[in-house]
Design an enzyme around this catalytic site. Structure first.
Site, PDB file in Angstrom:
ATOM      1  N   GLN A 141       3.186 -26.920  -3.866  1.00 30.21           N
ATOM      2  CA  GLN A 141       4.116 -27.650  -3.021  1.00 30.21           C
ATOM      3  C   GLN A 141       5.237 -28.255  -3.859  1.00 30.21           C
ATOM      4  O   GLN A 141       5.155 -28.301  -5.085  1.00 30.21           O
ATOM      5  CB  GLN A 141       3.373 -28.762  -2.271  1.00 30.21           C
ATOM      6  CG  GLN A 141       2.650 -29.735  -3.191  1.00 30.21           C
ATOM      7  CD  GLN A 141       1.540 -30.490  -2.519  1.00 30.21           C
ATOM      8  OE1 GLN A 141       1.511 -30.636  -1.306  1.00 30.21           O
ATOM      9  NE2 GLN A 141       0.589 -31.002  -3.299  1.00 30.21           N
ATOM     10  N   HIS A 173      -3.363 -47.543   3.946  1.00 29.15           N
ATOM     11  CA  HIS A 173      -4.563 -47.364   3.132  1.00 29.15           C
ATOM     12  C   HIS A 173      -5.630 -48.421   3.416  1.00 29.15           C
ATOM     13  O   HIS A 173      -6.830 -48.110   3.343  1.00 29.15           O
ATOM     14  CB  HIS A 173      -4.179 -47.327   1.649  1.00 29.15           C
ATOM     15  CG  HIS A 173      -3.448 -46.078   1.279  1.00 29.15           C
ATOM     16  ND1 HIS A 173      -2.073 -46.041   1.136  1.00 29.15           N
ATOM     17  CD2 HIS A 173      -3.895 -44.806   1.066  1.00 29.15           C
ATOM     18  CE1 HIS A 173      -1.711 -44.805   0.836  1.00 29.15           C
ATOM     19  NE2 HIS A 173      -2.783 -44.043   0.793  1.00 29.15           N
ATOM     20  N   ASP A 188      -2.886 -39.576  -4.882  1.00 30.06           N
ATOM     21  CA  ASP A 188      -1.985 -40.632  -5.350  1.00 30.06           C
ATOM     22  C   ASP A 188      -2.726 -41.860  -5.856  1.00 30.06           C
ATOM     23  O   ASP A 188      -2.130 -42.768  -6.443  1.00 30.06           O
ATOM     24  CB  ASP A 188      -0.990 -41.031  -4.247  1.00 30.06           C
ATOM     25  CG  ASP A 188      -1.691 -41.372  -2.934  1.00 30.06           C
ATOM     26  OD1 ASP A 188      -2.799 -41.941  -2.958  1.00 30.06           O
ATOM     27  OD2 ASP A 188      -1.112 -41.065  -1.869  1.00 30.06           O
ATOM     28  N   ASP A 248      -9.770 -26.761  -3.737  1.00 28.14           N
ATOM     29  CA  ASP A 248      -9.667 -26.771  -2.286  1.00 28.14           C
ATOM     30  C   ASP A 248     -10.913 -27.472  -1.745  1.00 28.14           C
ATOM     31  O   ASP A 248     -12.042 -27.097  -2.084  1.00 28.14           O
ATOM     32  CB  ASP A 248      -9.592 -25.337  -1.773  1.00 28.14           C
ATOM     33  CG  ASP A 248      -9.477 -25.254  -0.269  1.00 28.14           C
ATOM     34  OD1 ASP A 248     -10.467 -25.572   0.415  1.00 28.14           O
ATOM     35  OD2 ASP A 248      -8.407 -24.868   0.241  1.00 28.14           O
ATOM     36  N   ALA A 249     -10.735 -28.484  -0.911  1.00 28.72           N
ATOM     37  CA  ALA A 249     -11.860 -29.293  -0.449  1.00 28.72           C
ATOM     38  C   ALA A 249     -12.897 -28.467   0.289  1.00 28.72           C
ATOM     39  O   ALA A 249     -14.107 -28.687   0.142  1.00 28.72           O
ATOM     40  CB  ALA A 249     -11.347 -30.428   0.446  1.00 28.72           C
ATOM     41  N   ASP A 302      -8.285 -37.716   3.576  1.00 24.99           N
ATOM     42  CA  ASP A 302      -6.872 -38.112   3.589  1.00 24.99           C
ATOM     43  C   ASP A 302      -5.982 -36.904   3.301  1.00 24.99           C
ATOM     44  O   ASP A 302      -5.284 -36.848   2.294  1.00 24.99           O
ATOM     45  CB  ASP A 302      -6.651 -39.214   2.542  1.00 24.99           C
ATOM     46  CG  ASP A 302      -5.276 -39.848   2.647  1.00 24.99           C
ATOM     47  OD1 ASP A 302      -4.635 -39.699   3.701  1.00 24.99           O
ATOM     48  OD2 ASP A 302      -4.844 -40.489   1.670  1.00 24.99           O
TER      49      ASP A 302
END
Length: 354
Positions: free
Chosen positions: A78, A108, A132, A184-185, A211
């Site tokens: 990305q 959050h 992040d 990749d989750a 998230d």
């Protein structure tokens, strides 16, 4: 795009030059001279454009953002852009705002603390997405947290977070309790499930924080499917709690309730809730558990609530109340082979864009 245009134009100019030699017998001397001069001028112009390509690209990209760009990178997955204007820092992924420092605490705190408040135990936490480090910051307000596994696809995000967001995320990515996984989750959960019977040491998680970016394509949409939530269940304790960012119940109402009903169909009890985040508007979440449970009505004492800027005991119960214009709708659920959610989201995004 600029590089491709340069390459195509250069090829055309060279073809013109070579063509004047091949076709010289058919052209007048003046025609040959004119074509060669024009081709030479075009090559000079293209050379100048190529030399200034980075500056031109930066100028074009800056015009898309309100605040100055302080960092931009195209990762393998990305486009990352960080802007900063005065005290406000913002992260954009593929042009979509991920957070603004002016109000990310609302997002959050609402994402993390209801799940932690509802959990019987909080020692082991799984974070999917959240590279992040801002959800980690909130998790570490709970003294019972002993271990956090953070799974984020893009190492560029965590690298930028360490470099540019360390003050904002309270250096949470450097905490020794964090196990950082770049994968990749869905693949990671599947491999974990397959390996668990053989290894015997894959301890379940007490809390999961999901998230991911909004489901604006099928690659992201798979992370909101019944299959995904059932895979997630294999990593959880029987009484674990899960919080899932679920887009806006106001601007993407069908999408929101599609996510909620998909989680329910995957075998969870659900407690939908929402919060106001000015950068995004009304924002939705799903609180879930494999067992029946009550929505939390207060923040338990282990949490130093005085540190929170948004959530309070008085506010928490109101998050679970929906006004009529954000209430439930009859929707399809989201399956890996039929991603109704992506269709809903695309239609709602286009509706508000118009």
């Amino acid at each position: 795009t600029l590089a491709l245009w340069n390459a195509c134009s250069t090829v055309n100019a060279l073809v013109a030059l070579l063509g004047t030699t091949a076709l010289a017998p058919l052209l007048t001397r003046g025609d040959v001279l004119r074509v060669r001069v024009l081709a030479a001028l075009l090559l000079v112009l293209l050379g100048g454009t190529f030399a200034q390509a980075d500056r031109l690209t930066s100028w074009t990209e800056q015009s898309l953002y309100d605040e100055p760009i302080v960092f931009a990178e195209q990762s393998a997955y990305q486009r990352l852009v960080v802007t900063r204007g005065g005290p406000v820092t913002s992260l954009f992924l593929d042009g979509n705002l991920q957070f603004s420092s002016v109000d990310e605490h609302r997002y959050h705190e609402a994402l993390v603390h209801p799940a932690m408040a509802a959990a019987p135990r909080r020692a082991r936490v799984l974070v999917l997405g959240g590279g992040d480090g801002l959800a980690l910051r909130e998790l570490f307000r709970w003294p019972e947290v002993e271990h956090v596994t953070l799974v984020d696809l893009d190492p560029a995000v965590t690298r930028v977070a360490r470099r540019l967001f360390a003050d904002l995320n309270a250096h949470s990515l450097e905490d020794p309790r964090v196990e950082l996984v770049h994968d990749d989750a869905m693949v990671w959960l599947d491999e974990r499930q397959r390996a668990a019977p053989a290894s015997g040491d894959a301890l379940p998680y007490d809390v999961a924080i999901v998230d991911f970016p909004d489901p604006n394509n099928f690659s992201l949409g798979k992370l909101y499917t019944r299959r995904f939530y059932r895979l997630l269940r294999t990593a959880l304790a029987d009484d674990a709690t899960v919080a899932i960012q679920s887009t806006s119940p106001l601007f993407a109402r069908r999408s929101y309730w599609c996510i909620t009903e998909t989680v329910r169909e995957a075998g969870y009890a659900v407690r939908p809730y929402h919060a106001t985040v000015p950068s995004f508007g009304e924002w939705g979440y799903v609180l879930a558990s494999p067992r029946p449970f009550d929505a939390p009505s207060a923040l338990p004492p282990p949490l130093p609530a005085a540190e929170l800027r948004y959530l309070s005991d008085a506010l928490l119960p109101t998050l679970f109340v929906f006004p009529p214009d954000m209430g439930p709708l009859e929707v399809e659920t989201n399956h890996l082979n039929d991603q109704a959610l992506v269709r809903y989201y695309d239609a709602e995004e286009r509706q508000w864009a118009n």
